[in-house]
Scaffold this active site. Structure first.
Site, short mmCIF file in Angstrom:
data_model
loop_
_atom_site.label_atom_id
_atom_site.label_comp_id
_atom_site.label_asym_id
_atom_site.label_seq_id
_atom_site.Cartn_x
_atom_site.Cartn_y
_atom_site.Cartn_z
N GLY A 9 -28.27 -9.75 -53.04
CA GLY A 9 -26.69 -9.52 -53.02
C GLY A 9 -26.26 -9.72 -51.90
CD GLU A 65 -20.34 -10.84 -61.22
OE1 GLU A 65 -21.54 -11.67 -61.00
OE2 GLU A 65 -20.13 -10.66 -62.27
CG ASP A 66 -26.22 -8.71 -58.37
OD1 ASP A 66 -26.30 -7.67 -58.89
OD2 ASP A 66 -26.55 -9.93 -59.00
CB ALA A 67 -21.00 -7.26 -53.63
NE ARG A 86 -28.66 -8.83 -62.95
CZ ARG A 86 -28.02 -9.00 -61.83
NH1 ARG A 86 -28.50 -8.23 -60.82
NH2 ARG A 86 -27.07 -9.68 -61.36
#
Lengths: 1137, 333
Positions: free
Chosen positions: A911, A759-761, A943
């Site tokens: 993120g 999740e974009d971390a 994206r």
């Protein structure tokens, strides 16, 4: 796309003969370095030139016009009395240091001292005192807040060195105000164009509306069609007036004459017949009768003026001044208004037949942008008029009184009103102008100084007047006419989406140009005065009407010739370069505009398939012989506003030039704004990503100006080691983002790692952090004033207190210096006191006479609050405008990236840090390079930020070559070139490297895409958000835990959580959460009457026999008591439990 | 003894992925035996100078090679400035940032001669575990500077603070044991801060022994890393123009071209493994790119306090100590 070939300096076009049409088949060589025109433009115009131009126009030109228009003040009490303003001036910025001593000031001094950066407005007047005529010069009537870098600003024309002496950043664009120490921007306001006919369908009624706007009046006039008849509608009249009545009232009495204005072809006659009959039925035949009819429909005024007029006189007055106020009335001759009304009728008639003739409200040619200058001039005119009106009433009151001293108006002229009016308008943003009944809020905003880009972005922001809550898509959607004028990417998400916009890089907003000279030029070019001709030729299909600023100027038979001539005159510099001329074939009109607030941008002129700008011109520009204005003066480049742009045929690059091409785009990347210009390769990204970056670039921390260390802002974020991005764009260089950057180039590996990157971390390398990556400084200020009060008391600052037993300074006062203010360099902990201020208990008037020695004081210390300690950067002691002591303390924190801090690349990919990994655990490649950051590849497919992958590639090649690559929109370094560079340095041409796992030491099965990507650290940090509470403060009224992090509030167990517990059956837990841990309270309840008792005594039953104790939420007890106070008696029936 | 006939386990570098040799089972069934390990292990030092060491470690499991790499990065101690006492700092650089910069200065002091600070040790430390420095710099205007001079070096004195300005303050008997040049900054030209007339720095710096695990400044290496030995095999003869193209696809010196204009593999060792050959369809099938799975080319770049070979030996000692500790723990059970 324009491909620029560098180094190609062939001067090919100089020898070209424009008469030789055979050469047309030869392709035009692209002009090299045409983009250099953009910096040349910005050098002249600057990024915020619109604001500064507009303000300069106001303080140098407009203010004089306003004073001239309101120059005379007379009094009814004395016919001899008058006050006449001869001249007005806005001076140089200064500051009042008390006792009427002024000294020149600088913007930075005003910022630090919480004062207003303003200059005196002085007037020369002539007036009578008794029978004497007196002249007075340089009389102060108020103070004008000055826009930074305006013509009167202390900063204009200063060199970089001089600016640094004034503590000002040379890269700061100016264009804002400093009011009471705050930097305020007057946002650009978007409005529907005034003095322009707009035909539209309003709930099935075809109407043509005009919003007239003059200095005096603003009014809206409508012509509409109802049941085949035409009416005029105006605010001042209760009913719609049949159009023929209006014509008759305007002096066009005979039906034949009216019909000839509308058009005498049979179609028009048929359509207009019903309206003529209408007037006949109303028995309106003469002008007088028409005026009487109108008079009967007038809206009854609330405040009847003393002078009584007959209704017909009032109607006449209305026609003269209010209805279609912008159409000039010459010596009570209303002919022009009649012609104007007839044109409105014809627009309605035409639109009824052809739906395509409706005007588009959202079209940018129908919009005007209001800037600081015009907004301030309205405000100033209002205040000036109010001052004059007050002077008049004072004169009316005082002249009849017999006094020893003769009445002298100068003694009653006070500067405070205008000063306070302007200052409070700018600082509150409430624009209230009584004579236009205008009330707008949020016109100004505090300049956001989070980053340099956020400040710059704010200066180009355009606010539209539409309601944000209305669900309309029209005004929000991207309009084709925004092309090149407003940035297509930069708009916020959410409610203001599409309503708040930003100017593109080369947009200029016009300021008003005198229309007189243009009119003369037009008449000379063959425009015939419309008053000379009767209705018939107006409706001749070969005749084109000429409008200037929405007013009819005349008509012409040869419109093409006229337009060509006018444009030629403009190119030759015979009229202002911002004058626009365009033809509307559907309306058979030529429009000339000289008014302010139009959007325009420069284009290269193309004649005979050849751009007029030749290579040698550009070489001259390069050598510095030629400036941008020379291109304008030589007629090589011209400004086109939206309307004229729509009337032109513009090529996007040299290859696209055709026979009919009239203009050539200077550079395509200028269609983006300042914020979108930061994105490398934006044309490879999915468009919402660019929009997200535009929002996020404003939250990135970095440098905000060269003077950032001198500022004491309430909040400032700085990066310790900011980098210029490896992949730049032309816009970045033009906006100086590379000099004031906000971000760091991080070596990124695109791979998954550990699962803490979902999740974009992001995964960060601890060694990078240890070496200073992402380190930032957070500055906050705290301030106080030390006042003197009217009763001879004053605030005081006490020294540190010592503990009586140990003789040591108590903890709270540990950081205080002996003067009672913290010392710079100290570390302050939570709850420690920074300024030990005390205030007298009584400050109101006159509590004690004589000695003030024994005043009781209460402590009002300024203390530090925050979980993490701060350091004192600086302490400033000064005086503010009210001559109170002003103490400002600047606090500093250094923050190291931690888990949860937010980072973002320049492609709308934000993120949070998911994990910080030791260097040895990070993957490494053949060269031993560990990435600074690991990004999960799942961020890419959905994206579609291809621009980011190109940035990485370009950055990597740039590192190896030791140069910056360009990711300019619609251009930039080409991928093939970048790949060739990578290959040359022994790297894989797609940018993927062989990596080893840092944990197991074995090679990874996949090749890893890795290289530098510019990452921004965003202002959202865990430290400012973390919050937990076990016990803490409670609200006074309800005794429930307080709300919010700042009040150390509780974490709410809300309805949904409660529902879960109910369904689970955990009733005791609910009881605990909602009552015992919150606001449990013991109450006595009388079992007989069910009311609450007190101290085991029921006051109602007068007994303590049946009182029992129960516990309930305090809020419940409060509710019962509140209900009781409203005569509702809640009763409790207790059962055994 | 790297015998030529040794069967080298290969890892094939295909165009889009790394693939194991189907015959190579890796570690799967290997039973560890000291005898076999000794036989297979081979170390060859290629280059060893003041700040760089390159050696080949052949025939070991990746876990062992990686252990050395990791230990060198984070478990070999070194000395670095840990505490900065700021008596005066009127420069524009913030105290914390200045302290951080001081911490990153590499010191020459040999960490083996110092002890770790323990929990019990005092704030001041002892001569066994602490080095102290001071930095006292004051910037002033040069008297002799002319008005027309614009170079800061001519106008200001001490306007740039370098690591060379650091002065060692011997503690106790330290002066007799070490010389200043043995403990101070390795480089004396690291720019710490820039000052202007009136700015002053007065700091006392305390250096202690620490581990890279705690902070990167304690790491004795700039980096310590390894790579696997590349192996390039030509599957067919490549001649003429293609041969030169092939040569260009690899690092210089990797592919040679003989007098017949035929390409041959000269030395694959220093190839950067860019795999750019796969870009060209005509060369796609001509080469097999691979790496030898158990041939590690180590590269140790020292920061300068310890010689790189010493760092490796220290890492070995740390590993030994750790193993001993583990064995002790197991036996104690």
């Amino acid at each position: 796309m324009v491909e620029l070939k560098m180094g190609d300096h062939n001067v090919e076009a100089t020898t070209w003969d424009p008469g030789d049409s055979k050469d047309w088949s030869v392709p035009i060589k692209p002009l090299t370095e045409k983009w250099k025109l953009v910096p040349a433009f910005l050098q002249v115009k600057g990024l915020v030139k619109q604001h500064i131009d507009s303000f300069n126009h106001f303080i140098n030109v407009d203010i004089k016009k306003i004073v001239k228009a309101n120059e005379l003040v007379t009094s009814g009490a004395d016919p001899l009395f008058y006050l006449k303003y001869l001249d007005v001036r806005v001076g140089k910025p200064d500051i009042d240091d008390g006792f009427n001593i002024t000294k020149a000031t600088t913007p930075h001094e005003c910022r630090l001292r919480d004062t207003t950066y303003s200059a005196p407005i002085t007037v020369d007047i002539e007036y009578t005192r008794g029978t004497q005529r007196i002249k007075r010069n340089n009389l102060l009537i108020g103070r004008m807040p000055l826009m930074l870098r305006c013509s009167n600003c202390a900063l204009t024309g200063k060199s970089e060195f001089e600016l640094s002496k004034l503590n000002e950043c040379p890269l700061d664009p100016g264009g804002y105000f400093v009011v009471r120490g705050q930097e305020k921007v007057i946002l650009i306001q978007e409005q529907l164009s005034w003095n322009k006919m707009l035909t539209e369908d309003f709930n099935g009624v075809v109407q043509c509306q005009v919003t007239s706007s003059t200095h005096e009046k603003k009014s809206r006039t409508l012509v509409l069609s109802k049941h085949g008849k035409y009416y005029l509608k105006h605010n001042s009249m209760t009913d719609d007036i049949p159009i023929v009545v209006i014509f008759k009232a305007l002096g066009v009495v005979s039906d034949q004459e009216i019909q000839s204005l509308i058009g005498i072809d049979s179609k028009s006659q048929n359509r207009f017949g019903a309206s003529l009959i209408d007037a006949y039925n109303l028995k309106v035949f003469t002008q007088q009768r028409a005026l009487e009819y109108m008079g009967s429909k007038l809206v009854v005024k609330r405040f009847q003026s003393a002078t009584t007029k007959t209704p017909s006189e009032e109607a006449r007055e209305l026609l003269l001044t209010t209805i279609l106020a912008h159409v000039p009335v010459d010596n009570f001759n209303l002919q022009m208004k009649a012609i104007y009304v007839s044109m409105m009728v014809r627009r309605v008639m035409a639109a009824e037949l052809d739906k395509t003739l409706f005007d588009d409200r959202d079209y940018y040619g129908n919009k005007r942008l209001e800037l600081a200058g015009s907004l301030l001039s309205m405000m100033f005119e209002d205040l000036f008029k109010r001052m004059n009106w007050e002077l008049k009433t004072i004169a009316d009151k005082n002249i009849p009184k017999v006094k020893a001293a003769q009445f002298d108006v100068v003694k009653h002229m006070r500067a405070a009103q205008i000063t306070a009016g302007l200052e409070s308008a700018i600082s509150s943003g409430n624009w209230t102008i009584k004579r236009f009944k205008m009330e707008r809020a949020g016109v100004t905003q505090v300049l956001s100084r989070l980053s340099y880009i956020s400040a710059l972005g704010m200066m180009t922001r355009v606010n539209s007047q539409f309601e944000k809550t209305r669900k309309v898509s029209g005004p929000r959607s991207l309009q084709p006419s925004q092309w090149g004028m407003l940035c297509p990417s930069d708009t916020p998400e959410g409610e203001a989406c599409g309503l708040v916009k930003n100017l593109a890089l080369m947009t200029h907003i016009t300021t008003e140009v005198e229309e007189r000279p243009v009119m003369i030029v037009a008449f000379n070019a063959g425009v015939e005065d419309i008053r000379e001709v009767s209705g018939n030729p107006i409706n001749n299909p070969n005749v084109f009407l000429v409008f200037i600023n929405g007013n009819v100027l005349g008509l012409t038979l040869n419109h093409k010739h006229l337009v060509r001539n006018l444009r030629y005159m403009r190119r030759k510099g015979r009229m202002g370069s911002y004058v626009s001329v365009h033809t509307s074939y559907t309306q058979r009109c030529i429009y000339i505009h000289t008014d302010g607030g139009r959007l325009c941008r420069p284009y290269v002129i193309v004649e005979n398939r050849r751009p007029l700008v030749k290579q040698h011109h550009l070489d001259e520009l390069n050598r510095g012989i030629r400036k941008f204005d020379d291109f304008l003066l030589d007629g090589l480049i011209e400004y086109l506003d939206v309307n004229e742009e729509n009337d032109s045929f513009i090529a996007w690059n040299e290859d696209q030039i055709e026979d009919r091409t009239t203009h050539l785009e200077i550079e395509p990347f200028t269609l983006l704004g300042v914020c979108a210009g930061l994105v490398p390769y934006p044309h490879h990204n999915q468009s919402p990503r660019n929009t997200y970056q535009c929002a996020m670039g404003k939250q990135a921390m970095g440098m905000i100006g060269y003077n950032q260390k001198n500022r004491i802002d309430s909040l400032m974020y700085n990066l310790v080691y900011p980098h210029a991005p490896m992949v730049k764009s032309k816009t970045i260089e033009l906006t100086n983002f590379d000099k004031l950057p906000a971000g760091q180039n991080a070596t990124v590996a695109v791979m998954s790692y550990s699962g803490y990157d979902i999740e974009d971390a992001l995964i960060l390398n601890k060694a990078s952090i240890d070496r200073g990556y992402g380190r930032c400084l957070v500055y906050k200020n705290s301030k106080c004033t030390v006042k003197r009060y009217a009763n001879q008391t004053f605030d005081r600052i006490m020294g540190p207190m010592k503990d009586a037993l140990t003789n040591k300074v108590i903890f709270k006062h540990d950081v205080l210096d002996t003067d009672g203010i913290v010392a710079p360099g100290e570390q302050v902990q939570n709850k420690q006191i920074m300024i030990n201020k005390e205030m007298p208990a009584v400050t109101s008037m006159n509590p004690l006479q004589g000695q003030s020695a024994q005043v009781p004081y209460t402590a009002v210390p300024i203390s530090y609050k925050g979980p993490e300690p701060s350091y004192i950067e600086r302490v400033m002691v000064s005086a503010n405008a009210e001559e109170d002591f002003l103490i400002k303390i600047l606090l500093r924190q250094t923050r190291i990236p931690e888990i949860g801090d937010k980072f973002s690349s320049r492609h709308g990919q934000k993120g949070v840090t998911g994990l910080i990994v030791e260097q040895e655990d990070m993957p490494f490649n053949d060269f031993g390079i560990c990435p600074d950051m690991i990004m999960n590849p799942h961020g890419f497919p959905s994206r579609m930020t291809v621009g980011k992958t190109l940035e990485l590639l370009g950055g990597k090649a740039g590192l190896l070559e030791g140069k910056f690559h360009y990711g300019t929109a619609f251009g930039g370094s080409k991928v093939e070139d970048i790949q060739a560079e990578l290959e040359r340095h022994g790297f894989n041409y797609v940018g993927k490297d062989f990596f080893y796992s840092g944990i197991t030491g074995t090679p990874l099965e996949a090749y890893i895409y890795s290289g530098p990507v510019y990452y921004q650290k965003l202002k959202h940090m865990v430290q400012d958000k973390m919050h937990a509470r076990a016990r803490g403060p409670k609200a006074v009224l309800t005794r429930q835990p307080t709300q919010g992090r700042s009040r150390e509030g509780g974490l709410r167990l809300g309805e949904m959580e409660r529902d879960c517990l109910i369904s689970y059956g955990a009733s005791m837990l609910i009881m605990e959460r909602l009552m015992i841990s919150s606001d449990a309270f013991e109450v006595d309840v009388c079992r007989t009457c069910g009311r609450m008792a007190y101290c085991s005594w029921c006051h109602f039953c007068q007994s303590s026999a049946n009182v029992s104790k129960i516990s309930m939420p305090y809020a419940c007890k409060l509710l019962f008591q509140e209900l009781t106070s409203m005569n509702v008696v809640p009763k409790m029936i207790l059962e055994n439990y | 003894m790297a015998s030529k006939n040794r069967k080298e386990p290969l890892l094939y570098m295909e165009e889009y992925r790394v693939k194991q040799d189907p015959q190579d089972y890796g570690l799967a069934d290997d039973v560890f035996s000291v005898q076999a390990f000794k036989e297979k292990l081979h170390i060859k030092i290629v280059r060893n100078d003041e700040d760089g060491l390159e050696f080949d470690l052949i025939g070991v499991y990746p876990a062992i090679a990686n252990a050395f790499r990791r230990l060198m990065l984070s478990d070999v101690p070194s000395m670095a400035i840990e505490k900065v006492y700021i008596y005066n700092n009127t420069s524009i650089i913030q105290d914390e940032v200045l302290a951080h910069r001081m911490g990153l200065l590499p010191l020459r002091a040999d960490p083996r001669l110092f002890a770790y600070r323990t929990e019990e040790s005092t704030e001041a430390g002892t001569e066994q575990d602490t080095l102290e420095f001071e930095l006292k710099v004051k910037c002033s205007r040069r008297r002799d500077a002319g008005k027309d001079q614009s170079n800061f070096d001519d106008i200001y004195k001490n306007h740039k603070v370098y690591s060379g300005h650091l002065k060692w303050l011997p503690k106790g008997k330290q002066a007799q044991i070490y010389s200043e040049s043995a403990v101070n900054c390795i480089h004396d030209d690291i720019l710490i801060a820039q000052l202007r007339p009136g700015h002053e720095l007065d700091l006392r710096l305390v250096a202690v022994k620490g581990l890279g695990r705690d902070h990167a400044k304690f790491s004795p290496v700039a980096t310590a890393t390894y790579r696997l030995l590349p192996m390039i095999k030509l599957n067919r003869e490549v001649t003429g123009k293609d041969a030169y193209l092939l040569q260009n696809c690899f690092s210089p010196g990797v592919i040679g071209i003989d007098e017949n204009e035929t390409a041959y593999v000269k030395d694959a060792r220093y190839d950067t493994c860019s795999r750019n050959v796969y870009r060209y369809p005509q060369l796609n099938d001509a080469v097999t790119l691979a790496r030898i799975r158990d041939h590690y080319i180590f590269s140790v770049e020292s920061v300068g306090a310890l010689k790189p070979d010493v760092i490796f030996l220290e890492a070995v000692k740390v590993l030994k100590r750790k193993c001993r500790a583990l064995i002790d723990e197991i036996e104690a059970e």
